[in-house]
Write a protein that holds these residues in place. Structure first.
Motif: not given
Length: 173
Positions: A86-87, A93-95, A100-105, A129-131
């Motif tokens: 959770y936040p 391993w998910l970071l 990458q998802a933040a860059e894609d968004k 909020k971070q992600w």
């Protein structure tokens, strides 16, 4: 509009009291530790089902599902895994996946809007909020473990909105 029934950690027991809550849903999502192919098959017979395997799943369950599942429902990009966290306390391993998802968004190429996990047997719904995504853990719908209640979530995805969240809590008997 798509109505979702979200559960996790059934550990081989699909309590008959859970099923009425899934009947009004369009899809069922299971965030791992399903426990048996019989449970997975019963869910699939009820509604279209999306699922990942958990650390306690083996054999046919593990071979028929993936550990990480990315998909889109309406305009919501979803990432599901079993051991997620959770936040502030995500599985390390998910970071890189989140980065990458933040860059894609940021470049309008998708990203993550909803992160779904299980494992802890603790129901949590927290906006990160971070992600920039909502994290959901439905707790445990089974009876294995220390929790005093069986829990699941129901919610609606309407275009790009996640709304009408309902917590279902069943006394453990």
């Amino acid at each position: 509009m798509t109505r979702i029934g979200l559960l996790s950690d059934t550990h081989g027991l699909l309590d008959k009291r859970v099923m009425p809550y899934l009947e009004s849903c369009d899809e069922i999502w299971h965030a791992g530790d399903i426990g048996s192919m019989e449970v997975l098959q019963k869910l699939r017979e009820t509604k279209p089902t999306r699922a990942v395997y958990g650390n306690m799943d083996s054999g046919d369950v593990r071979y028929s599902l993936s550990e990480l599942y990315r998909f889109r429902v309406e305009d919501v990009n979803v990432l599901m895994t079993h051991i997620g966290g959770y936040p502030g306390k995500y599985n390390p391993w998910l970071l890189p996946v989140f980065r990458q998802a933040a860059e894609d968004k940021a470049s309008n190429k998708g990203g993550i809007d909803l992160f779904v996990c299980g494992h802890s047997h603790i129901l949590k719904v927290i906006y990160d909020k971070q992600w920039g995504f909502l994290t959901m853990n439905p707790g445990a719908a089974g009876k294995q473990g220390w929790q005093t209640a069986q829990t699941l979530l129901r919610f609606t995805i309407d275009k790009n909105e996640i709304k009408d969240l309902e917590v279902v809590e069943l006394a453990r008997n």
